[in-house]
Design a protein around this motif. Structure first.
Motif, mmCIF file in Angstrom:
data_model
loop_
_atom_site.group_PDB
_atom_site.id
_atom_site.type_symbol
_atom_site.label_atom_id
_atom_site.label_comp_id
_atom_site.label_asym_id
_atom_site.label_seq_id
_atom_site.Cartn_x
_atom_site.Cartn_y
_atom_site.Cartn_z
ATOM 1 N N HIS A 101 1.910 -6.965 -7.234
ATOM 2 C CA HIS A 101 1.284 -5.780 -6.634
ATOM 3 C C HIS A 101 1.671 -4.525 -7.430
ATOM 4 N N LEU A 102 1.490 -4.627 -8.753
ATOM 5 C CA LEU A 102 1.762 -3.528 -9.687
ATOM 6 C C LEU A 102 3.202 -3.027 -9.568
ATOM 7 N N GLY A 103 4.119 -3.968 -9.417
ATOM 8 C CA GLY A 103 5.539 -3.641 -9.348
ATOM 9 C C GLY A 103 6.019 -3.252 -7.970
ATOM 10 N N ALA A 126 13.419 -7.796 -15.800
ATOM 11 C CA ALA A 126 12.064 -7.351 -15.482
ATOM 12 C C ALA A 126 11.510 -6.476 -16.597
ATOM 13 N N GLY A 127 10.316 -6.825 -17.044
ATOM 14 C CA GLY A 127 9.661 -6.048 -18.084
ATOM 15 C C GLY A 127 8.780 -4.960 -17.496
ATOM 16 N N THR A 128 8.225 -4.176 -18.371
ATOM 17 C CA THR A 128 7.352 -3.069 -17.997
ATOM 18 C C THR A 128 5.891 -3.530 -18.040
ATOM 19 N N PRO A 129 4.973 -2.715 -17.572
ATOM 20 C CA PRO A 129 3.559 -3.034 -17.746
ATOM 21 C C PRO A 129 3.178 -3.180 -19.226
ATOM 22 N N ALA A 171 0.815 -1.226 0.000
ATOM 23 C CA ALA A 171 0.000 0.000 0.000
ATOM 24 C C ALA A 171 0.844 1.270 0.000
ATOM 25 N N GLN A 172 1.861 1.315 0.817
ATOM 26 C CA GLN A 172 2.697 2.523 0.880
ATOM 27 C C GLN A 172 3.360 2.787 -0.470
ATOM 28 N N CYS A 173 3.888 1.759 -1.088
ATOM 29 C CA CYS A 173 4.514 1.898 -2.408
ATOM 30 C C CYS A 173 3.477 2.316 -3.447
ATOM 31 N N LEU A 174 2.295 1.704 -3.403
ATOM 32 C CA LEU A 174 1.246 2.038 -4.366
ATOM 33 C C LEU A 174 0.856 3.506 -4.267
ATOM 34 N N HIS A 175 0.741 4.008 -3.045
ATOM 35 C CA HIS A 175 0.423 5.432 -2.866
ATOM 36 C C HIS A 175 1.577 6.301 -3.368
ATOM 37 N N ALA A 176 2.802 5.911 -3.048
ATOM 38 C CA ALA A 176 3.972 6.703 -3.446
ATOM 39 C C ALA A 176 4.166 6.702 -4.958
ATOM 40 N N ARG A 177 3.850 5.600 -5.612
ATOM 41 C CA ARG A 177 4.065 5.471 -7.048
ATOM 42 C C ARG A 177 2.780 5.662 -7.858
ATOM 43 N N ARG A 178 1.755 6.205 -7.260
ATOM 44 C CA ARG A 178 0.450 6.342 -7.898
ATOM 45 C C ARG A 178 0.553 6.927 -9.306
ATOM 46 N N GLY A 238 9.995 -4.156 -10.115
ATOM 47 C CA GLY A 238 9.079 -3.270 -10.828
ATOM 48 C C GLY A 238 8.304 -3.955 -11.933
ATOM 49 N N CYS A 239 8.549 -5.229 -12.143
ATOM 50 C CA CYS A 239 7.910 -6.002 -13.209
ATOM 51 C C CYS A 239 6.446 -6.286 -12.878
ATOM 52 N N TRP A 240 5.623 -6.417 -13.892
ATOM 53 C CA TRP A 240 4.215 -6.783 -13.709
ATOM 54 C C TRP A 240 3.953 -8.202 -14.190
ATOM 55 N N GLY A 241 4.976 -8.994 -14.304
ATOM 56 C CA GLY A 241 4.788 -10.408 -14.614
ATOM 57 C C GLY A 241 5.411 -10.894 -15.897
ATOM 58 N N SER A 242 5.903 -10.018 -16.719
ATOM 59 C CA SER A 242 6.514 -10.431 -17.985
ATOM 60 C C SER A 242 7.956 -9.952 -18.050
ATOM 61 N N PRO A 243 8.794 -10.753 -18.688
ATOM 62 C CA PRO A 243 10.163 -10.284 -18.923
ATOM 63 C C PRO A 243 10.169 -9.231 -20.023
ATOM 64 N N ARG A 244 11.278 -8.572 -20.183
ATOM 65 C CA ARG A 244 11.439 -7.549 -21.219
ATOM 66 C C ARG A 244 11.070 -8.130 -22.595
ATOM 67 N N ASP A 245 11.634 -9.268 -22.923
ATOM 68 C CA ASP A 245 11.315 -9.970 -24.166
ATOM 69 C C ASP A 245 11.875 -11.382 -24.062
#
Length: 136
Positions: A58-60, A81-84, A20-27, A67-74
């Protein structure tokens, strides 16, 4: 739902999340990432991407996620770690290959449109995506 509404819903559904703290900070960055991923892959419902991102990292904001959302870069950088947007790309491929939200979630997680050993994960992610207003 808009990205802001989706993030607000996640925070209200999981108010005691360790992230939660990270989610608020990175909103702002999370909202920008959801917007960019949707622009790059509009066929992927934002709620589905958010549900996958939530369950994967948890959204990175999960400590070990990088910081990954579940996928590698390629596929050539499987341990980077890939991006959203990378996660949205993989979900777009899975939606095309499988034709259903549940199949796409299964393929995203395990490589097959059939849930197999990932049936509980698929059910949780699909339920959250539906609750957030997405799915197909």
């Amino acid at each position: 739902m808009t990205p802001a509404a989706i993030l607000a819903a996640l925070l209200s559904l999981y108010p005691r999340s360790p992230a939660a703290q990270c989610l608020h900070a990175r909103r702002g960055a999370i909202l920008d990432a959801l917007d960019a991923a949707h622009r790059a892959h509009p066929e992927v419902p934002t709620a589905l991407l958010a549900a996958v991102g939530w369950h994967e990292s948890h959204l990175g904001c999960a400590r070990a996620s990088g910081g990954c959302w579940g996928s590698p870069r390629d596929r050539d950088h499987r341990h980077t770690a890939g991006t959203p947007t990378d996660a949205a790309r993989d979900l777009a491929h899975a939606l095309r290959a499988c034709g259903t939200t549940a199949g796409a979630i299964a393929r995203f997680r395990g490589g097959s449109c059939r849930p197999g050993p990932h049936i509980a994960y698929v059910a949780r992610v699909a339920a959250l995506a539906a609750r957030l207003g997405g799915g197909r």
